[in-house]
Every structure is written in structure tokens, then in C-alpha cells.
Design a protein around this motif. Structure first.
Motif, mmCIF file in Angstrom:
data_model
loop_
_atom_site.group_PDB
_atom_site.id
_atom_site.type_symbol
_atom_site.label_atom_id
_atom_site.label_comp_id
_atom_site.label_asym_id
_atom_site.label_seq_id
_atom_site.Cartn_x
_atom_site.Cartn_y
_atom_site.Cartn_z
ATOM 1 N N GLU A 74 59.778 39.585 35.242
ATOM 2 C CA GLU A 74 61.094 39.467 35.860
ATOM 3 C C GLU A 74 61.916 38.408 35.147
ATOM 4 O O GLU A 74 61.361 37.482 34.582
ATOM 5 N N ARG A 79 61.837 47.795 42.220
ATOM 6 C CA ARG A 79 61.861 47.409 40.815
ATOM 7 C C ARG A 79 62.164 48.622 39.952
ATOM 8 O O ARG A 79 61.819 49.743 40.314
ATOM 9 N N PRO A 124 62.017 38.525 42.171
ATOM 10 C CA PRO A 124 61.619 39.931 42.332
ATOM 11 C C PRO A 124 62.400 40.581 43.472
ATOM 12 O O PRO A 124 62.709 39.938 44.465
ATOM 13 N N GLN A 125 62.721 41.835 43.300
ATOM 14 C CA GLN A 125 63.455 42.598 44.304
ATOM 15 C C GLN A 125 62.508 43.534 45.051
ATOM 16 O O GLN A 125 61.394 43.787 44.602
ATOM 17 N N ASP A 147 61.450 44.139 34.372
ATOM 18 C CA ASP A 147 62.034 44.649 35.617
ATOM 19 C C ASP A 147 63.543 44.485 35.544
ATOM 20 O O ASP A 147 64.067 43.378 35.668
ATOM 21 N N ASN A 177 65.779 45.358 37.611
ATOM 22 C CA ASN A 177 66.396 44.963 38.882
ATOM 23 C C ASN A 177 66.289 43.472 39.141
ATOM 24 O O ASN A 177 66.878 42.973 40.092
ATOM 25 N N SER A 178 65.559 42.731 38.320
ATOM 26 C CA SER A 178 65.443 41.292 38.534
ATOM 27 C C SER A 178 66.680 40.540 38.061
ATOM 28 O O SER A 178 66.833 39.364 38.355
ATOM 29 N N GLU A 179 67.562 41.198 37.350
ATOM 30 C CA GLU A 179 68.856 40.625 36.965
ATOM 31 C C GLU A 179 69.917 41.252 37.859
ATOM 32 O O GLU A 179 70.064 42.478 37.876
ATOM 33 N N ALA A 217 58.171 47.069 45.214
ATOM 34 C CA ALA A 217 57.496 45.834 44.795
ATOM 35 C C ALA A 217 56.034 45.839 45.230
ATOM 36 O O ALA A 217 55.167 45.335 44.516
#
Length: 195
Positions: free
Chosen positions: A130, A138, A134-135, A158, A160-162, A108
Motif C-alpha cells: 500500500e 483493494r 489500507p481500504q 494496491d 486503492n491505497s492512494e 481487504a
């Protein structure tokens, strides 16, 4: 008084015929059931093999994509990536596959640097978007082909945002795939103003 054998014979023959008919019906029923089970198992095996073969084709595509990244590096231009994917002939070789993309893993804290690089190599208006919080790490869709309006709208998303998609992006074997990110598309297939 006992009936003579001539009067009992028809009843005995009738009972014998009914008994033999029931026995024959049970044998035929068992035979037909075994035939149907055997036919079902054969057809299920054929469909299972066809499905395994089809999935194997898609696994080979993902392996090809991985090999391309290893050989050429992740920072290709969108044009060179599109030419590569055009050579794969997605429409005829991989029916049902809408696009092939590359999700670049980045911390990030390095998001700004990635956006600057991808604005030079992919598109000038590239930005990371996102769907949720945010993780720390990403996985940003940085290239996608073929470059149509619906596919281009996923650039910068992104994955990874889910939470569910983030779980799916963890490698569990030689191949990783995920469903198309619908959260960053409007109903018309264009990029919304804010995801």
C-alpha cells in the motif's frame, strides 16, 4: 474670404484618399481576421479529430483487455498474459503506453488468499503493498506486461491505497484507465524494500 475651388480641391482629394485608405484598411483587416479565425478553426478541428481518434484506439485496447478477462478469467499466468500483450504489439500500435496491467478487486479480508493464489500463478514473492492506509476494498495489480524490471516492480501495488487513484478506479463509463503507480518505484525504477 472663400477659397476658390481650385485651391480646395487638393485638400478634398487628400481627405477623400485618407478616408478611402482607412475604409480599405478596415475591410482588409476584417477579411484577414476572418480568414485567420477560419484557418484556426479548421486546424483545431483536425487536431481535435486526430486526438479523438488516438484516444479511441486506446479505448479499444482497454475494451480488448476487458474482453480477454471475460473470456479467460482473471487468474491467468504471467506468461500467458505476457504472450497476449506481446501479440498486441504495444510499442508500434500504442506509442507512449508503457504497460498493460490487471488490477484485481478484492476485499481487504481476502488479501491473504489472493496473495497465496498469485504466489502460485504470478511470482513466488508476490505480496500486496500500500501507499497509504489500507481500504476496505483493494485493487491490486496482479498481472503486468511487458515484464521488464520497471513494470514488474508495480506487481502487488494496491491502487486503492492512494485516494486520487481510488477515485480514478471507480468505473465512470465503458473504459477505465489510470496513470502508472510511481509511488512503488524507486528513482532507478527498481522495487524499493518497503513501499
Amino acid at each position: 474670404m472663400a477659397r476658390p475651388l481650385s485651391q480646395r480641391a487638393p485638400v478634398m482629394v487628400l481627405i477623400l484618399i485618407v478616408g478611402l485608405t482607412l475604409a480599405a484598411a478596415l475591410v482588409v483587416n476584417a477579411f484577414v481576421r476572418d480568414q485567420q479565425r477560419s484557418r484556426f478553426e479548421r486546424e483545431a478541428a483536425v487536431y481535435t479529430q486526430a486526438l479523438q481518434d488516438r484516444v479511441s484506439v486506446y479505448e479499444r485496447l482497454l475494451g480488448t483487455m476487458r474482453a480477454a478477462w471475460v473470456a479467460q478469467g482473471p487468474l491467468q499466468t504471467e506468461a500467458s498474459f505476457s504472450r497476449f500483450v506481446d501479440g498486441l504489439d504495444l510499442a508500434s500500435r500504442y506509442p507512449g503506453l508503457q504497460a498493460v496491467g490487471y488490477g484485481q478487486s478484492v476485499a481487504a479480508s481476502a488479501t491473504d488468499r489472493l496473495e497465496r493464489e498469485l504466489r502460485q500463478t504470478v511470482t513466488p514473492d508476490f505480496r500486496v503493498r500500500e501507499a497509504g492506509a489500507p481500504q476496505a476494498e483493494r485493487v491490486v495489480i496482479s498481472l503486468i506486461a511487458p515484464p521488464n524490471a520497471q513494470n514488474i516492480s508495480t506487481l502487488g501495488f494496491d491502487m486503492n491505497s492512494e485516494p486520487l487513484r481510488a477515485q480514478g478506479s471507480v468505473p465512470r463509463g465503458p473504459v477505465t484507465a489510470c496513470r502508472r503507480p510511481t509511488c512503488c518505484l524507486s528513482r532507478s525504477g527498481t522495487r524499493p524494500a518497503s513501499p
